[in-house]
Scaffold this motif. Structure first.
Motif, PDB file in Angstrom:
ATOM      1  N   PRO A   1     -28.383 -27.517  40.977  1.00 33.08           N
ATOM      2  CA  PRO A   1     -29.831 -27.665  40.804  1.00 33.08           C
ATOM      3  C   PRO A   1     -30.219 -29.040  40.250  1.00 33.08           C
ATOM      4  O   PRO A   1     -29.344 -29.832  39.867  1.00 33.08           O
ATOM      5  CB  PRO A   1     -30.164 -26.553  39.803  1.00 33.08           C
ATOM      6  CG  PRO A   1     -28.910 -26.322  39.049  1.00 33.08           C
ATOM      7  CD  PRO A   1     -27.777 -26.619  39.982  1.00 33.08           C
TER       8      PRO A   1
ATOM      9  N   SER B   1     -28.664 -31.495  37.091  1.00 34.92           N
ATOM     10  CA  SER B   1     -27.383 -30.965  36.596  1.00 34.92           C
ATOM     11  C   SER B   1     -26.351 -32.080  36.384  1.00 34.92           C
ATOM     12  O   SER B   1     -25.258 -31.839  35.905  1.00 34.92           O
ATOM     13  CB  SER B   1     -26.830 -29.909  37.559  1.00 34.92           C
ATOM     14  OG  SER B   1     -26.755 -30.433  38.860  1.00 34.92           O
TER      15      SER B   1
ATOM     16  N   SER C   1     -38.751 -31.689  47.388  1.00 38.82           N
ATOM     17  CA  SER C   1     -38.331 -30.298  47.433  1.00 38.82           C
ATOM     18  C   SER C   1     -39.115 -29.536  48.505  1.00 38.82           C
ATOM     19  O   SER C   1     -38.547 -28.761  49.284  1.00 38.82           O
ATOM     20  CB  SER C   1     -38.538 -29.664  46.044  1.00 38.82           C
ATOM     21  OG  SER C   1     -38.344 -28.288  46.104  1.00 38.82           O
TER      22      SER C   1
ATOM     23  N   ARG D   1     -27.816 -29.800  47.745  1.00 43.28           N
ATOM     24  CA  ARG D   1     -28.073 -28.386  47.470  1.00 43.28           C
ATOM     25  C   ARG D   1     -27.293 -27.481  48.425  1.00 43.28           C
ATOM     26  O   ARG D   1     -26.997 -26.340  48.112  1.00 43.28           O
ATOM     27  CB  ARG D   1     -29.575 -28.063  47.650  1.00 43.28           C
ATOM     28  CG  ARG D   1     -30.527 -28.927  46.844  1.00 43.28           C
ATOM     29  CD  ARG D   1     -30.385 -28.639  45.364  1.00 43.28           C
ATOM     30  NE  ARG D   1     -31.427 -29.295  44.563  1.00 43.28           N
ATOM     31  CZ  ARG D   1     -31.458 -30.581  44.270  1.00 43.28           C
ATOM     32  NH1 ARG D   1     -30.507 -31.382  44.722  1.00 43.28           N
ATOM     33  NH2 ARG D   1     -32.409 -31.073  43.503  1.00 43.28           N
TER      34      ARG D   1
ATOM     35  N   THR E   1     -23.799 -26.865  37.363  1.00 45.87           N
ATOM     36  CA  THR E   1     -25.070 -26.395  36.818  1.00 45.87           C
ATOM     37  C   THR E   1     -25.104 -26.610  35.303  1.00 45.87           C
ATOM     38  O   THR E   1     -24.126 -27.074  34.703  1.00 45.87           O
ATOM     39  CB  THR E   1     -25.320 -24.917  37.205  1.00 45.87           C
ATOM     40  OG1 THR E   1     -26.647 -24.580  36.841  1.00 45.87           O
ATOM     41  CG2 THR E   1     -24.346 -23.963  36.555  1.00 45.87           C
TER      42      THR E   1
ATOM     43  N   PRO F   1     -31.522 -24.682  32.196  1.00 44.42           N
ATOM     44  CA  PRO F   1     -32.714 -25.468  32.539  1.00 44.42           C
ATOM     45  C   PRO F   1     -33.126 -26.400  31.407  1.00 44.42           C
ATOM     46  O   PRO F   1     -33.542 -27.540  31.653  1.00 44.42           O
ATOM     47  CB  PRO F   1     -33.790 -24.402  32.785  1.00 44.42           C
ATOM     48  CG  PRO F   1     -33.048 -23.151  33.096  1.00 44.42           C
ATOM     49  CD  PRO F   1     -31.741 -23.231  32.378  1.00 44.42           C
TER      50      PRO F   1
ATOM     51  N   ARG G   1     -30.864 -29.445  31.356  1.00 46.92           N
ATOM     52  CA  ARG G   1     -31.145 -30.307  32.523  1.00 46.92           C
ATOM     53  C   ARG G   1     -32.461 -31.051  32.345  1.00 46.92           C
ATOM     54  O   ARG G   1     -32.567 -32.232  32.661  1.00 46.92           O
ATOM     55  CB  ARG G   1     -31.148 -29.462  33.801  1.00 46.92           C
ATOM     56  CG  ARG G   1     -29.745 -28.967  34.138  1.00 46.92           C
ATOM     57  CD  ARG G   1     -29.683 -28.299  35.473  1.00 46.92           C
ATOM     58  NE  ARG G   1     -30.185 -26.945  35.468  1.00 46.92           N
ATOM     59  CZ  ARG G   1     -31.201 -26.501  36.203  1.00 46.92           C
ATOM     60  NH1 ARG G   1     -31.833 -27.323  37.010  1.00 46.92           N
ATOM     61  NH2 ARG G   1     -31.572 -25.249  36.145  1.00 46.92           N
TER      62      ARG G   1
ATOM     63  N   ARG H   1     -38.888 -26.335  40.722  1.00 47.85           N
ATOM     64  CA  ARG H   1     -38.123 -26.916  41.830  1.00 47.85           C
ATOM     65  C   ARG H   1     -36.890 -26.065  42.157  1.00 47.85           C
ATOM     66  O   ARG H   1     -36.568 -25.825  43.315  1.00 47.85           O
ATOM     67  CB  ARG H   1     -37.706 -28.339  41.460  1.00 47.85           C
ATOM     68  CG  ARG H   1     -37.487 -29.229  42.657  1.00 47.85           C
ATOM     69  CD  ARG H   1     -37.994 -30.612  42.408  1.00 47.85           C
ATOM     70  NE  ARG H   1     -37.239 -31.357  41.427  1.00 47.85           N
ATOM     71  CZ  ARG H   1     -36.220 -32.145  41.720  1.00 47.85           C
ATOM     72  NH1 ARG H   1     -35.791 -32.243  42.954  1.00 47.85           N
ATOM     73  NH2 ARG H   1     -35.622 -32.840  40.782  1.00 47.85           N
ATOM     74  N   ASP H   2     -36.219 -25.578  41.108  1.00 47.29           N
ATOM     75  CA  ASP H   2     -35.048 -24.700  41.321  1.00 47.29           C
ATOM     76  C   ASP H   2     -35.448 -23.496  42.153  1.00 47.29           C
ATOM     77  O   ASP H   2     -34.761 -23.117  43.095  1.00 47.29           O
ATOM     78  CB  ASP H   2     -34.524 -24.151  39.986  1.00 47.29           C
ATOM     79  CG  ASP H   2     -33.756 -25.184  39.193  1.00 47.29           C
ATOM     80  OD1 ASP H   2     -33.572 -26.297  39.695  1.00 47.29           O
ATOM     81  OD2 ASP H   2     -33.346 -24.855  38.059  1.00 47.29           O
ATOM     82  N   ARG H   3     -36.601 -22.894  41.742  1.00 45.68           N
ATOM     83  CA  ARG H   3     -37.040 -21.677  42.418  1.00 45.68           C
ATOM     84  C   ARG H   3     -37.335 -21.989  43.882  1.00 45.68           C
ATOM     85  O   ARG H   3     -36.899 -21.288  44.787  1.00 45.68           O
ATOM     86  CB  ARG H   3     -38.269 -21.095  41.717  1.00 45.68           C
ATOM     87  CG  ARG H   3     -38.560 -19.673  42.188  1.00 45.68           C
ATOM     88  CD  ARG H   3     -39.773 -19.040  41.512  1.00 45.68           C
ATOM     89  NE  ARG H   3     -39.861 -19.257  40.078  1.00 45.68           N
ATOM     90  CZ  ARG H   3     -40.896 -19.890  39.498  1.00 45.68           C
ATOM     91  NH1 ARG H   3     -41.871 -20.375  40.211  1.00 45.68           N
ATOM     92  NH2 ARG H   3     -40.925 -20.019  38.195  1.00 45.68           N
TER      93      ARG H   3
ATOM     94  N   ASP I   1     -36.225 -24.530  45.714  1.00 43.94           N
ATOM     95  CA  ASP I   1     -35.016 -24.906  46.466  1.00 43.94           C
ATOM     96  C   ASP I   1     -34.118 -23.691  46.743  1.00 43.94           C
ATOM     97  O   ASP I   1     -33.444 -23.625  47.766  1.00 43.94           O
ATOM     98  CB  ASP I   1     -34.202 -25.970  45.694  1.00 43.94           C
ATOM     99  CG  ASP I   1     -34.921 -27.313  45.616  1.00 43.94           C
ATOM    100  OD1 ASP I   1     -35.849 -27.522  46.422  1.00 43.94           O
ATOM    101  OD2 ASP I   1     -34.561 -28.138  44.753  1.00 43.94           O
ATOM    102  N   ALA I   2     -34.131 -22.738  45.794  1.00 44.03           N
ATOM    103  CA  ALA I   2     -33.220 -21.591  45.930  1.00 44.03           C
ATOM    104  C   ALA I   2     -33.793 -20.473  46.794  1.00 44.03           C
ATOM    105  O   ALA I   2     -33.049 -19.605  47.245  1.00 44.03           O
ATOM    106  CB  ALA I   2     -32.862 -21.051  44.543  1.00 44.03           C
TER     107      ALA I   2
END
Ligand code: DC
Length: 335
Positions: A124, A127, A212, A242, A259, A262, A265, A292-294, A296-297
């Protein structure tokens, strides 16, 4: 002081071949490391016990390295060791990172240097992928490809053309005519849009979220992945991103998923931003990292995910050097 290692082998234990091999080995070490004679402090050789007819140190003196002090020794006879092998360690006071040289049969001693291989490093935002990748690339003398920079460049192009990164049709038009090149100068990646170096511009915090969003579009991913695979096909390299281990290079020899919490990071990213002159409050960076994590994931195409065969590293309480050493050790274990 730097220690540069190298090794070579001879087919026949005779003076002529030993002289030739030593000359080639030292010549390659000097050239690859851009070494000047006056930077060489000393040269140490060891050879397997089956080399009896000539001293590698004598060969070195005879082929023009007489300015340096030498040391030469024979190794004990060990079952299963490489045959007729000459190893060398050149001590120098050059500032360049040492680049080892393994020639002929001795290449098997360092398959990491001689075989074409790829390392996938996913994870993410914030990281530490790029910091770690740069160091690994330097240590292994391979290329580092920052794939996030490519999505960032795409986002910048949309911004420059007043195109919404959500408007797939418009983005598609941009992507079809995108002149995006990645080149490397002294190990540093230069990301160029329409021939212009945008490496710094794409680091602006406002580009992160746009990158993203644009990276979720199929037309963008297809184009970027094609460029990435093309680079990785012919070069040993470490790619960070990613979806490298899951999608871009599913057959990469080494895969890692890096990782950290959050909060850690976001703190690292905020510090990095400050160093670059962008003063974004920690809370804002944290919110951005989480969002952004949410995004991208959870996207449909190639989401941020750990590949089943990737090694997981949680760097929350690890230093940069600890992560680098961990990865290098894992690579060594697999060689
Ligand atoms: O690593 P980075 O922060 O520079 O990446 C910017 C964005 O690009 C990231 O939020 C998601 C996207 N990206 C991607 O989708 N696939 C990659 N391999 C690399 C980045």
């Amino acid at each position: 002081m730097k220690a540069i290692r190298g090794a070579t082998t001879v087919n026949v234990d005779c003076a002529e071949e030993i002289k030739e091999s030593v000359k080639e080995l030292l010549g390659e070490i000097k050239a690859l490391n851009k070494l000047k004679n006056e930077e060489i402090i000393c040269i140490m050789f060891s050879n397997t016990a089956d080399i009896k007819s000539y001293y590698p140190a004598k060969a070195a003196r005879e082929c023009g390295f007489s300015f340096a002090p030498f040391y030469s020794s024979a190794e004990p006879e060990i079952d299963g060791s490489l045959k007729k092998c000459i190893r060398v360690m050149v001590l120098s006071d050059s500032d360049n990172p040492p680049k080892p040289v393994y020639l002929k049969g001795a290449a098997v001693l360092r398959r990491d240097l001689t075989e074409l291989f790829n390392i996938a490093l996913d994870g993410p935002a914030g990281s530490g992928k790029s910091t770690i990748s740069k160091l690994i690339a330097e240590k292994l003398n391979i290329l580092y490809l920052d794939t996030g920079a490519m999505y960032r460049a795409c986002a910048l192009k949309c911004l420059q053309n007043n195109i919404s990164v959500n408007d797939e049709k418009a983005v598609n038009r941009i992507v079809s005519n995108l002149i995006l090149t990645v080149k490397h100068e002294n190990g540093v990646q230069k990301t160029c849009l329409d021939g212009k170096d945008v490496s710094e511009e794409i680091r602006k915090p406002e580009i992160s979220m746009l990158a993203s969003t644009v990276s979720a579009l199929g037309c963008v991913r297809t184009k970027m992945v094609e460029i990435q695979r093309d680079i990785a096909k012919n070069t040993s390299c470490i790619l960070d991103g990613r979806d490298i281990g899951t999608n871009v290079l599913p057959d990469a020899k080494y895969k890692f998923f890096l990782t950290a919490s959050p909060e850690v990071r976001a703190r690292r990213r905020a510090e990095e931003n400050t160093q670059k002159g962008f003063n974004t409050p920690y809370e804002e960076v944290l919110a951005d990292v989480i969002k952004r994590d949410r995004q991208d994931a959870t996207r449909k195409i190639a989401p941020l995910r750990q590949a089943a065969d990737a090694v997981l590293i949680d760097s929350s309480s690890m230093t940069v050097n600890e992560v680098v050493d961990f990865i290098l050790n894992k690579i060594q274990e697999k060689i």
